[in-house]
Design an enzyme around this catalytic site. Structure first.
Site, PDB file in Angstrom:
ATOM      1  N   ASP A   1       0.805  -1.222   0.000  1.00  0.00           N
ATOM      2  CA  ASP A   1       0.000   0.000   0.000  1.00  0.00           C
ATOM      3  C   ASP A   1       0.833   1.264   0.000  1.00  0.00           C
ATOM      4  O   ASP A   1       0.351   2.331  -0.347  1.00  0.00           O
ATOM      5  CB  ASP A   1      -0.852   0.060   1.279  1.00  0.00           C
TER       6      ASP A   1
HETATM    7  C1  BGC Z   1      -0.112   1.448   6.353  1.00  0.00           C
HETATM    8  C2  BGC Z   1      -0.183   0.189   5.581  1.00  0.00           C
HETATM    9  C3  BGC Z   1      -1.608  -0.130   5.376  1.00  0.00           C
HETATM   10  C4  BGC Z   1      -2.338   1.018   4.746  1.00  0.00           C
HETATM   11  C5  BGC Z   1      -3.801   0.733   4.661  1.00  0.00           C
HETATM   12  C6  BGC Z   1      -0.826   2.525   5.631  1.00  0.00           C
HETATM   13  O1  BGC Z   1      -0.739   3.680   6.350  1.00  0.00           O
HETATM   14  O2  BGC Z   1       1.214   1.761   6.531  1.00  0.00           O
HETATM   15  O3  BGC Z   1       0.471  -0.822   6.251  1.00  0.00           O
HETATM   16  O4  BGC Z   1      -1.727  -1.209   4.532  1.00  0.00           O
HETATM   17  O5  BGC Z   1      -2.157   2.181   5.475  1.00  0.00           O
HETATM   18  O6  BGC Z   1      -4.468   1.543   3.751  1.00  0.00           O
HETATM   19  O1  IFM Z   2      -1.167  -5.465   1.500  1.00  0.00           O
HETATM   20  C1  IFM Z   2      -1.359  -4.591   2.550  1.00  0.00           C
HETATM   21  C2  IFM Z   2      -2.636  -4.959   3.226  1.00  0.00           C
HETATM   22  O2  IFM Z   2      -3.720  -4.889   2.333  1.00  0.00           O
HETATM   23  C3  IFM Z   2      -2.892  -4.106   4.425  1.00  0.00           C
HETATM   24  N1  IFM Z   2      -1.777  -4.140   5.315  1.00  0.00           N
HETATM   25  C4  IFM Z   2      -0.499  -3.832   4.730  1.00  0.00           C
HETATM   26  C5  IFM Z   2      -0.193  -4.627   3.502  1.00  0.00           C
HETATM   27  C6  IFM Z   2       1.097  -4.136   2.862  1.00  0.00           C
HETATM   28  O3  IFM Z   2       1.046  -2.777   2.572  1.00  0.00           O
END
Ligand code: BGC
Ligand code: IFM
Length: 812
Positions: free
Chosen positions: A484
């Site tokens: 993400d």
């Molecule tokens: C976090 C990610 C997460 C994402 C969700 C980010 O701020 O670091 O780990 O997957 O938000 O949208």
């Molecule tokens: O793939 C994502 C997941 O959808 C939500 N937690 C963090 C992961 C890596 O960014």
């Protein structure tokens, strides 16, 4: 250092001190009513949706930690006040124990020769939780105890509850009838629901107004009513409605008494609205209370819950020489998979229940971990997910569980999302053999008028990748892929110039090697599926496209010793030895190898050696290296984290499983299993003081080698780590792999192992699979016998007779 121990026989983790390094929690509930409960009784409850139907209040970010609300009990023993769960009173106890089990938590505290045990659980098919409280007088004297219960109501919408005070402080309403306290705020409005808290005994008194109970400037630890031993019989009128019973418990020496508290949620049909003017219709609540009014009924419900879990956990059982492996595979990993299925990423001690609904990517991956336990619910979930898909094959990134509608705020341009739907559907079919799911008419964007068979949704998922290729022929990343925080799309003409935003616009040309690898792995599964259903033309097309993608990867995404991670918006390499930081990423190594790249020319091994050399640490494999030490606007959020945390070189346990799978694919069982043990909770238990989070479930992330707090975990419970590690250990390492035509046996284990046995229920039959390793190899099956007859190949025949079949597998 440990703070408890595993009780495998009872499938419990037993915490022996309230002073764990962080609150260690458990989940109650299996269908619609859920609760989180910590080892000192903190936590909250909700119905279906932790944001919109929050039943009790909890304050995240509270000081002190985990004193933000809970299901508290207080004992006033002749003026001496304490809590059996230690919190909130925090009086030192003579004995304390918390047993987190499968869908229940038992907390026992003893003080002043009074022992109180509380079992918290949600009976099956019930929108309520039971607190069975056993009070025992262990002294030589008669005891006259006052026991107080306590919950604080949330005014349903959890976000509104903690922000809209000008309104909320005037809305709270309750009714009290006998031993039942009803919370009916907003019952008058469109929402025809209420909650209640009851006890199966006459009360000495009660409170339903927080200030009256506590005193305006007191806390949970020193409520006036409890310390005075006198409830005030308050009726909440706005402000903060609560529910507290006061019950007198008189006990002779050695005597014990049982009280049943029931905290429940009711939704009435519109025609059942009122009992009388402004008096809620309590029929359903009374029925529930009646059903659980006796100890026998409660014990029966508890046994049913235990049987339910026996059933769920009997589908895959390993017997091996390694008790940690057994407890992970047989108990805790499968349990966590169920919890992630139920919660997606909504409610934990790190997810507030407000921020996110169900993730499209997350929930599809969760299916991989629990489909063998309850395939019917996997089927339902797959259709729910596919119903939020868009006509062009893209998908809303998240949807709200109560409405099942896609969430517009976040949008739909995470370009990995569509592929996960293929993977979950294939996993479902391989488990069940139920191809009819492909014919289910499934809407796009929840619009029934735009429905096509699920098979068509899969085709659109596959084509979504092909319709969005970038300059190298690799898939466009969109806002991000699985990672993400890798936000490569920016809006300046030159690197480093000012950007409008890096995260919420459609991609331009940035390309993802991870999606390319996923496409090879999942696209091949799609092709095989098409072949199975006789759609040869589509199968051929899919195989062709996958082959082409592999060529593109080898031509444009091989960096010399490993796979690149991406091309950024300026067409520059990401995850290359040419970069100053972030030279190698984990995701593309795992997925390109799972996608069949580099298997015949030594490149897969080379990439995995690079992972070992640059990314592997004693606590797990970090996501990238070297960590970003400054902000790169052209990479986005990933570089906002301090080095070693989260996606910036943290140990993301989710993707460690892809490396285990890749190691198994190239035949290196020792390395695959070694990586498994570095992060699997049972193996981490001994260093709980460093790891800090629950030693019975995976956390999303462990701080990486660049972090000050190397080895410290964050974000336990709700993570794709659960399902992927289950896949890695059961399918890739132990090698019991559901396939279209039956169970495929293809282990890749440490050479030193003599073997192991797996009992696997599959499509109605039970297989007892004894794997023997006389020549001490990692992989390669030399002989399989089923019911004493040798079979050719490594797919176990399907019998459909519901019987036990003895399988012997010889490696070598
Ligand atoms: C976090 C990610 C997460 C994402 C969700 C980010 O701020 O670091 O780990 O997957 O938000 O949208
Ligand atoms: O793939 C994502 C997941 O959808 C939500 N937690 C963090 C992961 C890596 O960014």
């Amino acid at each position: 250092m440990k703070y408890g121990f595993f009780d495998d026989l009872n499938r419990e983790y037993v915490i022996t001190t309230p002073l764990t390094p962080y609150p260690w929690i458990n989940y109650l509930g299996s269908q619609d009513y859920f609760a989180l409960i910590s080892n000192t009784a903190g936590g909250y409850s909700f119905y279906k949706d932790a944001r919109l139907r929050r039943i009790t209040r909890y304050r995240y970010n509270n000081v002190p930690l985990d004193l933000g609300g809970g299901k508290y009990y207080y004992i006033n023993d002749d003026g001496d006040v304490w809590s059996p769960s230690w919190a909130p009173v925090k009086k030192d106890l003579d004995f304390y124990e918390c047993r987190h089990g499968m869908g229940y938590t038992k907390i026992t505290g003893e003080y002043g020769k009074v022992k109180v045990g509380i079992t918290y659980f949600v009976p099956l098919n019930t929108n309520a939780e039971i607190h069975k409280v056993v009070v025992e007088n262990k002294s030589e004297k008669e005891k006259k105890i006052k026991l107080f219960s306590f919950v604080e109501w949330c005014l349903w919408n959890a976000l509104d509850d903690m922000t809209n005070f000008q309104r909320n402080y005037s809305t709270g309403e309750v009714e009290v009838e006998g031993s039942v306290i009803y919370h009916k705020t907003e019952y008058k409005e469109r929402r025809n629901h209420y909650a209640f808290f009851s006890v199966n005994a006459p009360v000495y008194g009660f409170d339903s107004d927080r200030e009256s109970f506590m005193g305006t400037y007191n806390g949970f630890h020193n409520p006036d009513a409890v310390f005075k031993g006198v409830p005030t019989n308050s009726i909440a009128d706005g402000w903060h409605p609560i529910a507290s019973h006061c019950v007198e418990v008189n006990l002779k020496p050695g005597e014990s008494k049982v009280l049943i508290f029931l905290l429940g949620y009711v939704e009435n049909d519109p025609e059942e609205k009122w009992e009388a003017k402004n008096v809620i219709n309590k029929k359903k609540a009374k029925k529930m209370i009646e059903a659980f009014s006796t100890e026998e009924a409660v014990d029966k419900a508890f046994d049913e819950l235990a049987k339910y879990w026996d059933g769920l956990l009997s589908k895959f059982v390993i017997e091996s020489h390694d008790e940690k492996l057994n407890r992970m595979v047989n108990i805790w990993n499968q349990y966590q998979c169920m919890v992630t299925f139920n919660m997606s990423r909504s409610a934990s001690y790190f997810e507030s229940g407000i921020g996110r609904g169900m993730g499209f990517r997350d929930s599809n991956q969760d299916i991989l971990g629990f489909v063998h336990q309850i395939p019917d619910r996997a089927r339902e979930r797959i259709i729910d997910l596919a119903s939020t898909q868009l006509e062009d094959g893209g998908a809303y990134h998240q949807y709200q569980p109560l409405t099942k509608k896609g969430n517009n705020d976040i949008g739909s341009n995470f370009n990995d999302d569509p592929l996960w739907l293929i993977l979950s559907t294939v996993a479902y079919i391989k488990e069940t053999g139920d191809y009819s799911i492909l014919d289910v008419m499934t809407p796009f964007d929840n619009d029934e008028s735009k429905s096509t068979p699920l098979a068509d949704h899969l085709k659109r998922s596959f084509d979504h990748v092909l319709n969005n290729l970038g300059p190298h022929g690799l898939p466009l990343i969109g806002r991000a892929d699985w990672n993400d925080c890798l936000n490569l799309n920016c809006f300046s003409s030159e690197p480093g110039e000012s950007f409008q935003t890096t995260t919420n616009k459609d991609g331009r040309v940035a390309e993802s090697v991870m999606i390319a690898g996923m496409f090879c792995h999942i696209g091949e599964e799609y092709a095989r599926l098409m072949e199975k259903i006789g759609n040869k033309e589509e199968a051929d097309r899919a195989y062709r496209e996958v082959k082409k993608m592999r060529e593109v990867i080898m031509e444009h995404a091989w960096d010399g010793s490993w796979f690149l991670r991406a091309y950024d918006d300026f067409g520059r390499k990401v995850g290359s030895h040419e970069n100053e930081e972030g030279q190698i990423f984990i995701e593309s190594q795992g997925f390109c190898i799972m996608g069949g790249c580099g298997l015949n020319d030594g490149k897969a091994i080379q990439a995995l050696d690079a992972v070992e050399e640059r990314l592997a640490t004693k606590y797990g494999i970090v996501l990238l290296n070297p960590a970003y030490t400054r902000y790169y606007i052209e990479y986005g959020e990933i570089s906002t984290y301090p080095a070693g945390y989260k996606e910036n070189a943290g140990i993301f346990c989710h993707n460690n499983a892809w490396i285990m799978a890749a190691e198994a694919i190239v035949g290196r069982g020792d390395k695959a299993f070694d990586y498994y043990t570095r992060i699997a909770p049972a193996y981490v238990e001994e260093r709980s003081e460093i790891h800090r989070l629950e030693p019975y479930v995976y956390s999303q992330m462990i701080a990486g080698k660049d972090a000050r707090r190397f080895g410290e975990a964050k974000n336990s419970w709700l993570t794709g780590t659960a399902s992927w590690n289950f896949v890695a250990i059961t399918q890739y390492i132990l090698g019991i792999k559901p396939d279209f035509d039956g169970l495929k046996i293809d282990p890749c284990i440490p050479k030193a192992w003599d073997g192991y046995t797996v009992i696997r229920q599959y499509r109605g039959d039970t297989y007892r699979i004894k794997v023997k390793n006389p020549n001490h190899v990692s992989c390669g099956v030399s002989k399989i016998t089923v019911d004493n007859k040798e079979i050719s190949g490594n797919i176990l025949p399907l019998f459909g007779d519901g019987k036990l079949h003895e399988v012997e597998v010889i490696l070598g």
